[in-house]
Enzyme design. Structure first.
Site: not given
Ligand code: TAP
Length: 781
Positions: A181, A255, A289, A386
């Site tokens: 997804k 991650e 991240c 963050e």
């Molecule tokens: P999240 O809100 O956590 O979303 C990540 C993914 O999970 C999205 O596809 C999201 O869907 C989905 N999601 C949301 N709630 C969920 C749930 N309850 N159960 C299952 N899936 C769910 O993060 P974001 O805002 O997209 O990304 C930013 C975060 O990712 C930051 O904290 C960043 O540091 C972290 N990140 C970490 C890494 C590594 S390698 N450590 C790399 C990139 C990013 P929707 O988008 O549709 O809400």
């Protein structure tokens, strides 16, 4: 000199969207699968609608999982070479369509075209080539392993194609099938990728893409037929996933977020370090991240460094991401922009000094200027949380020791960057900083050949490198016996259920062992220990949560063992084997009293001695690696101890299982809190005599006795425990509670025959006792 405009044409991507009538469906079982509801996917730089994207409900996710399950047997039956050919074809096709991918990614995400063209797409390609190679080598390099099954993968919006490649390439190479997804904001390149897989002839159902919001992610996480969850995203969602999958037996890699330190020593090349900061925090608008979002500058050069940085910040060009000469593009969404603005305002309200780029921002679209906050304190929200935007906070330090303390003063531990012309100093700091990746005089270096991932609340597991392959593999059946096999000490275990009733008063009860000393249980209670015939033989201390607290504190504050080198640890462990050998008679008496025959007791003790020697031998041999990354320099994968490991021992083979779990943890430099078998803790409690006579520093090994079920909760929830191995107590409870600090868990539902070398010892144990830190150091002028 003024820059002219150098816009990339969006036409190619707009034509592709038009071919789909700007309405995208799911990709299931090798074809498009019509969605019921659709939501808008907009270009963050303009606010314009790009396409309508389907929202997957539970039924759609079920459909995708079914297709993935159906495809599994044939996909797994292919040889590694055959699977590798598909990965190779996918890599070639992404390369051929790289301009389309780059443009579509920039339109959908708002990142500068320069970055999607030169970083995101090439790194995605690189992952497929690299893992095409791993597919080929799977049988020879991972002979004891096999694919897990259907993998559910959930990715964020900041590197949509790259994160997809990091997840899909190893999963395919290892023979898993996939339901992925993408994030709601950025689904388009994942759907283009699905089309590429169709062209590559990937068998139907091997890859399934379902689009939707967090609720779709939840259906994936909870699906009973998905055996592996790979998640990249925020720490709160990662924590929820840890809890939601507790006890399900699903393999999990997380991650998560970061707040990485960027350390500039006084002797650093300051101009190079300024460019490093630009890359660390203003690359991808800071929505990274591993962004170096906490600048730590040595006091002597802080003023000069800040001046240089502010000058450079004002020169950054912010605007249309499709312009090839732009430095910073658009923020993903107005809600994220608002979140950034609110956090910055909170920082200013708390006393931070705000420095912001004077560049004019576009009048439409979602933009936020490069920002530097100085005069902040370590506990400020802007320093701890963050922000996930182009916001850098800066603090100063006087000594390297202080830099390490500040760097580690974070619940996250993803990456760190260290700048110094003194390589001895940089290499001294790299192991001290708690992070999965350390860049020396460079930043944001990533490659498929080097594992990427964090420690602490940045999650666990690695993507890339050999270490990343294990995330999609499981031991072949036959290696471990199933639950069905009967434990040898069944009678005693049955008896134990009755015997944990506390008995008042203390006598010659064997004590627990905490901080190098024998310790009575805090509550003053003991419980009855029976032999396998059900006869009472003695009492043991009934530990409680305060005993857990004392044992963890002893382990967490005792650093001597972890500071010893491998050779020194090896000497001590051989000494332990020798001292156990001297005490064979006493331990044999214990085991015979428990119900072993004399022969059984001797075999168990002899194997225990051999096992100590086995791990003593490994102390200086479980080496890291120099990864072959495309860099003029080195990427060193170092095996580091995890820290404090809590280990719940099983009831069977009560001495041997205790040693089989203790020894690998110690060999790799961890401190441990052992919870002895509830049914028969005596050999474990007696082991303090071996520890005391073998030069093991106080606090390295702490041994508790009592009801494992009761001790499990405080241990699994303790913030100073970094990992928990549960071979005795309830996996669901342990995994659920471990979400507090996202500690690593190793829970085994399979019974092991501890006497068998292929079950009771091996590199599996060493992998669980270590985490990989990748240290990147370029060389040359
Ligand atoms: P999240 O809100 O956590 O979303 C990540 C993914 O999970 C999205 O596809 C999201 O869907 C989905 N999601 C949301 N709630 C969920 C749930 N309850 N159960 C299952 N899936 C769910 O993060 P974001 O805002 O997209 O990304 C930013 C975060 O990712 C930051 O904290 C960043 O540091 C972290 N990140 C970490 C890494 C590594 S390698 N450590 C790399 C990139 C990013 P929707 O988008 O549709 O809400």
């Amino acid at each position: 000199m003024e820059y002219g405009k150098a816009p990339e044409s969006p036409d190619l991507a707009l034509e592709w969207l038009a071919q789909h009538n700007n309405k995208m469906d799911h990709f299931i079982d090798g074809d498009w699968y019509q969605g019921k509801d659709h939501f808008a996917s907009n270009n963050p730089a303009t606010g314009q609608l790009l396409a309508k994207v389907a929202q997957a409900d539970e039924k759609t996710v079920n459909q995708a999982v079914k297709a993935a399950e159906k495809a599994l047997p044939k996909w797994q039956a292919l040889s590694g070479h055959e699977r590798g050919q598909f990965l190779y074809a996918i890599a070639r096709l992404i390369q051929k369509n790289s301009r389309l991918f780059a443009v579509l990614e920039t339109l959908d995400n708002g990142k500068p075209i320069r970055e999607s063209r030169d970083i995101d797409v090439p790194l995605a390609v690189r992952h497929f080539y690299h893992h095409a190679g791993w597919a080929q080598l799977l049988d020879t390099e991972f002979p004891e392993h096999q694919a897990i099954g259907v993998a559910g993968q959930i990715i964020p919006w900041n590197f949509p194609l790259m994160m997809l490649a990091w997840k899909i390439a190893p999963a395919l190479a290892t023979g898993n099938t996939i339901v992925i997804k993408p994030a709601e904001f950025t689904s388009l390149t994942a759907l283009l990728f699905a089309e590429i897989c169709q062209q590559a002839g990937l068998p139907k159902g091997v890859l399934n893409v379902v689009t939707g919001d967090g609720s779709t992610g939840q259906h994936i996480v909870k699906h009973p037929d998905i055996k592996k969850i790979a998640f990249t995203g925020s720490t709160p969602v990662g924590r929820w996933i840890r809890q939601a999958t507790a006890g399900s037996g699903k393999k999990l890699s997380l991650e998560l977020g970061g707040k990485s330190a960027f350390i500039v020593c006084a002797d650093a090349d300051l101009d190079a370090a300024v460019e490093g900061v630009v890359d660390a925090i203003w690359f991808n608008q800071g929505q990274v991240c591993c962004a170096g979002s906490r600048l730590l500058v040595q006091e002597a050069v802080a003023t000069r460094f800040h001046q240089k940085l502010i000058t450079r910040m004002h020169k950054l060009r912010i605007g249309d991401p499709m312009d090839k000469s732009i430095d910073m593009g658009a923020i993903i969404d107005p809600r994220q922009q608002q979140k950034i603005a609110t956090l910055v305002q909170a920082g200013v309200d708390a006393g931070a000094c705000l420095n912001q780029s004077s560049a004019e921002l576009p009048s439409v679209g979602c933009f936020y200027p490069p920002t530097l906050l100085t005069d902040v304190s370590p506990s400020d929200q802007v320093v701890q949380d963050e922000i996930f935007g182009p916001v850098l906070v800066s603090m100063t330090f006087r000594t390297p020791c202080e830099a390490v303390a500040l760097a580690n003063n974070s619940r996250y531990g993803l990456a760190a960057s260290i700048w110094s012309e003194n390589i001895n100093m940089a290499m001294h700091l790299a192991p001290l900083v708690q992070a999965g990746i350390v860049w020396i005089n460079c930043t944001n270096m990533m490659d498929a050949a080097a594992g990427f991932g964090g420690v602490k609340e940045s999650g666990f597991g690695r993507e890339g490198g050999k270490e990343g392959m294990y995330e999609y593999l499981t031991l072949k059946p036959g290696k471990l016996k199933s639950n069905a096999s009967k434990t040898k000490n069944k009678a005693a275990i049955k008896q134990q259920a009755k015997s944990t009733e506390p008995v008042q008063g203390m006598d010659k009860t064997p004590k627990m062992f905490v901080g190098g000393k024998q310790a009575r249980p805090d509550g003053g209670y003991s419980y009855a220990i029976h032999n396998t015939k059900g006869q009472l033989i003695t009492h043991a201390g009934l530990g409680n949560r305060k005993d857990v607290r004392n044992a963890v504190e002893a382990a967490a504050t005792s650093k001597a063992w972890s500071q010893m080198n491998a050779y020194q640890r090896q000497q001590v462990m051989y000494f332990m084997a020798e001292n156990l050998s001297y005490r064979k008679g006493e331990f044999a008496d214990r085991l015979v009293a428990f119900g072993h025959s004399k022969k059984q007791a001797e075999t168990e003790i002899e194997t225990s001695i051999q096992r100590l020697s086995y791990y003593a031998a490994w102390c200086d041999k479980y080496d890291g690696q120099i990864h072959s990354v495309p860099l003029r320099g080195v990427a060193m994968a170092m095996h580091e101890p995890i820290g404090v490991i809590a280990i719940q021992c099983p009831d069977d083979a009560p001495l041997l299982s205790f040693i089989s779990l203790l020894a690998p943890a110690m060999a790799m430099g961890n401190r441990v809190v052992m919870t002895a078998s509830t049914a028969f803790p005596l050999p474990a409690l007696d082991f303090y005599q071996v520890l005391n006579t073998s030069d093991v520093p106080a606090g390295t090994v702490n041994i508790l006795s009592g009801n494992q079920q009761e001790l499990a909760k405080p241990l699994a929830g303790h913030m100073n425990v970094d990992a928990i191995w549960a071979f005795g107590a309830d996996a669901e409870l342990i995994e659920h509670e471990s979400a507090t600090n996202l500690k690593r868990t190793w829970t085994s539902s399979n019974h092991r025959d501890w006497l068998e070398a292929n079950q009771g010892q091996g590199q599996e144990y060493l992998r669980q006792a270590t985490q990989v830190k990748n240290i990147w150091t370029p060389y040359g002028e």
